[in-house]
Design a protein around this motif. Structure first.
Motif, PDB file in Angstrom:
ATOM      1  N   PHE A 262       2.908 -14.365   8.895  1.00 30.89           N
ATOM      2  CA  PHE A 262       2.647 -13.553   7.710  1.00 30.89           C
ATOM      3  C   PHE A 262       2.347 -12.114   8.125  1.00 30.89           C
ATOM      4  CE2 PHE A 262       0.395 -12.394   3.746  1.00 30.89           C
ATOM      5  CZ  PHE A 262       1.273 -12.941   2.827  1.00 30.89           C
ATOM      6  N   PRO A 263       2.783 -11.134   7.318  1.00 29.44           N
ATOM      7  CA  PRO A 263       2.537  -9.730   7.669  1.00 29.44           C
ATOM      8  C   PRO A 263       1.044  -9.433   7.802  1.00 29.44           C
ATOM      9  CG  PRO A 263       4.075  -9.911   5.831  1.00 29.44           C
ATOM     10  CD  PRO A 263       3.537 -11.280   6.065  1.00 29.44           C
ATOM     11  N   ARG A 264       0.722  -8.517   8.698  1.00 24.27           N
ATOM     12  CA  ARG A 264      -0.660  -8.052   8.814  1.00 24.27           C
ATOM     13  C   ARG A 264      -0.897  -7.053   7.683  1.00 24.27           C
ATOM     14  NH1 ARG A 264      -1.542  -7.340  15.381  1.00 24.27           N
ATOM     15  NH2 ARG A 264      -0.997  -9.520  15.911  1.00 24.27           N
ATOM     16  N   TYR A 265      -1.404  -7.570   6.606  1.00 24.95           N
ATOM     17  CA  TYR A 265      -1.376  -6.824   5.355  1.00 24.95           C
ATOM     18  C   TYR A 265      -2.520  -5.833   5.173  1.00 24.95           C
ATOM     19  CZ  TYR A 265      -4.497 -10.727   4.174  1.00 24.95           C
ATOM     20  OH  TYR A 265      -5.494 -11.671   4.177  1.00 24.95           O
ATOM     21  N   GLU A 266      -3.591  -5.954   5.927  1.00 23.53           N
ATOM     22  CA  GLU A 266      -4.727  -5.062   5.686  1.00 23.53           C
ATOM     23  C   GLU A 266      -4.344  -3.586   5.817  1.00 23.53           C
ATOM     24  OE1 GLU A 266      -7.581  -5.409   4.416  1.00 23.53           O
ATOM     25  OE2 GLU A 266      -7.578  -7.585   4.252  1.00 23.53           O
ATOM     26  N   ARG A 267      -3.390  -3.309   6.688  1.00 30.36           N
ATOM     27  CA  ARG A 267      -2.976  -1.911   6.875  1.00 30.36           C
ATOM     28  C   ARG A 267      -2.245  -1.361   5.650  1.00 30.36           C
ATOM     29  NH1 ARG A 267       2.453  -1.825   8.055  1.00 30.36           N
ATOM     30  NH2 ARG A 267       3.392  -3.846   8.559  1.00 30.36           N
ATOM     31  N   LEU A 268      -1.805  -2.245   4.743  1.00 27.32           N
ATOM     32  CA  LEU A 268      -1.096  -1.794   3.550  1.00 27.32           C
ATOM     33  C   LEU A 268      -2.035  -1.228   2.490  1.00 27.32           C
ATOM     34  CD1 LEU A 268       1.427  -4.760   3.115  1.00 27.32           C
ATOM     35  CD2 LEU A 268       1.891  -2.508   4.096  1.00 27.32           C
ATOM     36  N   PHE A 269      -3.303  -1.624   2.531  1.00 27.71           N
ATOM     37  CA  PHE A 269      -4.240  -1.142   1.531  1.00 27.71           C
ATOM     38  C   PHE A 269      -4.603   0.303   1.835  1.00 27.71           C
ATOM     39  CE2 PHE A 269      -4.592  -5.689   1.135  1.00 27.71           C
ATOM     40  CZ  PHE A 269      -4.661  -5.856  -0.250  1.00 27.71           C
ATOM     41  N   PRO A 270      -4.391   1.185   0.863  1.00 26.44           N
ATOM     42  CA  PRO A 270      -4.480   2.620   1.132  1.00 26.44           C
ATOM     43  C   PRO A 270      -5.913   3.135   1.236  1.00 26.44           C
ATOM     44  CG  PRO A 270      -4.080   2.236  -1.191  1.00 26.44           C
ATOM     45  CD  PRO A 270      -4.032   0.883  -0.521  1.00 26.44           C
ATOM     46  N   ARG A 379       2.993   5.549  -2.527  1.00 18.63           N
ATOM     47  CA  ARG A 379       2.340   4.603  -1.631  1.00 18.63           C
ATOM     48  C   ARG A 379       1.763   3.448  -2.445  1.00 18.63           C
ATOM     49  NH1 ARG A 379       2.987   4.051   3.355  1.00 18.63           N
ATOM     50  NH2 ARG A 379       0.774   3.719   3.789  1.00 18.63           N
ATOM     51  N   PRO A 380       1.423   2.317  -1.800  1.00 20.43           N
ATOM     52  CA  PRO A 380       0.917   1.163  -2.545  1.00 20.43           C
ATOM     53  C   PRO A 380      -0.282   1.500  -3.420  1.00 20.43           C
ATOM     54  CG  PRO A 380       1.376   0.565  -0.266  1.00 20.43           C
ATOM     55  CD  PRO A 380       1.526   2.049  -0.347  1.00 20.43           C
ATOM     56  N   VAL A 381      -0.318   0.850  -4.585  1.00 17.15           N
ATOM     57  CA  VAL A 381      -1.413   1.003  -5.535  1.00 17.15           C
ATOM     58  C   VAL A 381      -2.167  -0.323  -5.615  1.00 17.15           C
ATOM     59  CG1 VAL A 381      -2.059   1.544  -7.909  1.00 17.15           C
ATOM     60  CG2 VAL A 381      -0.106   2.710  -6.839  1.00 17.15           C
ATOM     61  N   VAL A 382      -3.482  -0.258  -5.551  1.00 14.36           N
ATOM     62  CA  VAL A 382      -4.298  -1.461  -5.566  1.00 14.36           C
ATOM     63  C   VAL A 382      -5.013  -1.588  -6.909  1.00 14.36           C
ATOM     64  CG1 VAL A 382      -6.182  -2.721  -4.469  1.00 14.36           C
ATOM     65  CG2 VAL A 382      -4.642  -1.334  -3.072  1.00 14.36           C
ATOM     66  N   PHE A 383      -4.921  -2.792  -7.498  1.00 16.92           N
ATOM     67  CA  PHE A 383      -5.578  -3.100  -8.763  1.00 16.92           C
ATOM     68  C   PHE A 383      -6.736  -4.063  -8.481  1.00 16.92           C
ATOM     69  CE2 PHE A 383      -1.397  -1.734  -9.810  1.00 16.92           C
ATOM     70  CZ  PHE A 383      -1.426  -1.225 -11.098  1.00 16.92           C
ATOM     71  N   TYR A 391     -10.767 -10.326  -5.214  1.00 17.77           N
ATOM     72  CA  TYR A 391      -9.317 -10.358  -5.473  1.00 17.77           C
ATOM     73  C   TYR A 391      -8.761  -8.944  -5.527  1.00 17.77           C
ATOM     74  CZ  TYR A 391      -4.877 -11.138  -7.896  1.00 17.77           C
ATOM     75  OH  TYR A 391      -3.553 -11.145  -8.244  1.00 17.77           O
ATOM     76  N   ARG A 392      -7.640  -8.746  -4.806  1.00 19.19           N
ATOM     77  CA  ARG A 392      -6.942  -7.459  -4.809  1.00 19.19           C
ATOM     78  C   ARG A 392      -5.459  -7.698  -5.049  1.00 19.19           C
ATOM     79  NH1 ARG A 392      -8.367  -5.475   1.058  1.00 19.19           N
ATOM     80  NH2 ARG A 392      -8.226  -7.739   1.393  1.00 19.19           N
ATOM     81  N   HIS A 393      -4.875  -6.880  -5.902  1.00 16.32           N
ATOM     82  CA  HIS A 393      -3.456  -6.997  -6.219  1.00 16.32           C
ATOM     83  C   HIS A 393      -2.789  -5.659  -5.917  1.00 16.32           C
ATOM     84  CE1 HIS A 393      -0.332  -9.325  -8.566  1.00 16.32           C
ATOM     85  NE2 HIS A 393       0.248  -8.157  -8.416  1.00 16.32           N
ATOM     86  N   LEU A 394      -1.880  -5.654  -4.983  1.00 15.29           N
ATOM     87  CA  LEU A 394      -1.214  -4.425  -4.524  1.00 15.29           C
ATOM     88  C   LEU A 394       0.232  -4.416  -4.987  1.00 15.29           C
ATOM     89  CD1 LEU A 394      -1.428  -2.882  -0.983  1.00 15.29           C
ATOM     90  CD2 LEU A 394       0.798  -3.487  -1.910  1.00 15.29           C
ATOM     91  N   ILE A 395       0.688  -3.265  -5.483  1.00 14.42           N
ATOM     92  CA  ILE A 395       2.079  -3.116  -5.906  1.00 14.42           C
ATOM     93  C   ILE A 395       2.685  -1.915  -5.202  1.00 14.42           C
ATOM     94  CG2 ILE A 395       3.685  -2.853  -7.840  1.00 14.42           C
ATOM     95  CD1 ILE A 395       1.569  -3.806  -9.728  1.00 14.42           C
ATOM     96  N   MET A 396       3.905  -2.096  -4.703  1.00 15.48           N
ATOM     97  CA  MET A 396       4.672  -0.967  -4.175  1.00 15.48           C
ATOM     98  C   MET A 396       5.311  -0.226  -5.339  1.00 15.48           C
ATOM     99  SD  MET A 396       4.316  -0.953  -0.905  1.00 15.48           S
ATOM    100  CE  MET A 396       5.631   0.209  -0.474  1.00 15.48           C
ATOM    101  N   PRO A 397       5.016   1.057  -5.516  1.00 12.06           N
ATOM    102  CA  PRO A 397       5.622   1.792  -6.633  1.00 12.06           C
ATOM    103  C   PRO A 397       7.131   1.953  -6.450  1.00 12.06           C
ATOM    104  CG  PRO A 397       3.725   2.952  -5.733  1.00 12.06           C
ATOM    105  CD  PRO A 397       4.080   1.872  -4.764  1.00 12.06           C
TER     106      PRO A 397
END
Length: 402
Positions: A262-270, A379-383, A391-397
């Motif tokens: 699975f991708p190392r996703y923590e780096r995606l959170f801005p 850049r990714p947006v976190v909801f 809970y965090r929901h990230l979307i790529m614009p």
């Protein structure tokens, strides 16, 4: 399937009795493990076994094993392998026309005969059922010890939120799986389809002092959640990480793990430079209306659902809007603005989202308010929401075309 020793009492003549509702529900639960097109007929069967006076129903498609226990339902110990579909249909056929409450309360008896057949008794009827040799049922893997357990209600709620972000392309298992990580005191679930990512952290009692992770089939997890009725959910993984187990109450599910990283996703959170906190219901309703406008417009008639985009605009004076995107008529489109607590914005910021992704993100959160965080429109947006802790929901614009 496994080198585990088969201790089933194949020669014993099982007799079990319960009420129709209990047996019907158990069959519905273990149906998750029945292949749609069994390679061999007996894989379409359900194994009924006596274990310590209790009845256990088990199905398998080789990659998944689903078992349900019915307490105190055994009259005579033994094992019986019958066709799952036939038994399920017969339980409905023999009470056809009866009131549901009366039908559910009717006693059901299943027993094996000396000549290797199976007999069902219900509502005054006695009917033979298709039976298979018990000894030919695959030997099942041993259920691994629990590595973590969590509150069932919290686990199922957060798992459903995470599952929203799973992918649908079966040729890419990494995107049709859920990453489960056990760390001291917590379970973390994550799923992504490349364009969005959902992550939930759940308080848990964990056995290990170090992190351990595994990938589970998302569709399987989605199917079994509604059958989890106990107080606690327990997760286990064998030493080789080949098999994972989920147990809850009388339900146990074993599945082969997904061999993917699975991708190392923590780096995606801005790192947040801009944010907006607004009424979640208002934004959700605005999203629904803007999406409906896209579907009604002739200017988007040649696009599929994936091509429907919405623009969320953050204004520095404390307003936010959700508008349909019509690229060739962008200047003529306006949308109602809603009050918001906007920070880190010197001038209006416009971010484009896939309409379905924005709708799903807002619906996955609970509570009255939602917070958006970002560092740039591309850049990714976190909801997040204060009423949906962990809970965090990230979307790529969507990148603007012009």
């Amino acid at each position: 399937m496994s080198t585990a020793t088969d201790t089933r009492p194949a020669a014993a003549l099982l007799e079990c009795q319960t009420d129709r509702a209990t047996l019907t529900e158990a069959l519905s639960t273990v149906a998750v493990g029945v292949p749609r097109r069994p390679a061999v007929p007996l894989l379409g069967g359900v194994l009924l076994e006596s274990r310590g006076g209790h009845l256990t129903l088990t199905t398998t498609d080789i990659d998944t094993v689903v078992s349900v226990r019915i307490p105190d339902a055994v009259n005579a110990p033994g094992a019986l392998l019958v066709d799952h579909v036939e038994l399920s249909k017969m339980l409905g056929a023999l009470v056809k026309g009866s009131r549901k409450r009366e039908a559910d309360a009717m006693p059901v008896t299943l027993r094996a005969t000396v000549d290797g057949h199976a007999v069902l008794s219900l509502g005054g009827y006695t009917m033979p059922l298709t039976a298979y040799p018990v000894e030919e049922f695959p030997t099942l893997p041993t259920v691994p010890a629990s590595m973590a357990e969590a509150d069932r209600e919290t686990f199922t709620q957060q798992a459903r939120r995470v599952l929203i972000a799973r992918g649908a392309d079966a040729t890419l298992p990494i995107f049709t799986s859920v990453h489960v990580q056990a760390a001291p005191g917590a379970l973390t679930l994550a799923a992504t389809d490349r364009f969005r990512l959902a992550v939930a952290e759940i308080p848990a009692t964990t056995a290990a002092t170090e992190d351990r992770s595994v990938m589970l089939p998302a569709e399987l997890l989605s199917s079994v959640l509604k059958h989890c009725t106990g107080d606690r959910v327990r997760l286990g993984v064998d030493a080789a990480s080949d098999w994972a187990a989920l147990s809850c109450g009388d339900l146990t599910v074993l599945t082969r793990t997904v061999d993917a990283e699975f991708p190392r996703y923590e780096r995606l959170f801005p790192e947040t430079t801009a944010s907006a906190r607004a009424d979640r219901g208002a934004l959700a309703q605005a999203t629904v209306r803007a999406t409906a406008a896209l579907e009604a417009s002739h200017y988007t008639a040649d696009r599929d659902q994936a091509g429907h985009h919405l623009a969320v605009t953050l204004h520095p004076d404390g307003r936010v809007s959700v508008a349909p995107v019509l690229a060739e008529h962008a200047e003529t489109v306006t949308a109602p603005e809603h009050p918001a607590e906007v920070g880190g914005v010197a001038e209006s910021v416009r971010v484009l989202f896939g309409a379905r992704y924005l709708r799903d993100a807002l619906s996955s959160l609970a509570g009255d308010t939602v917070t958006l965080r970002l560092d740039s429109p591309n850049r990714p947006v976190v909801f997040t929401a204060t009423d949906t802790p962990g809970y965090r929901h990230l979307i790529m614009p969507v990148r603007p075309t012009s």
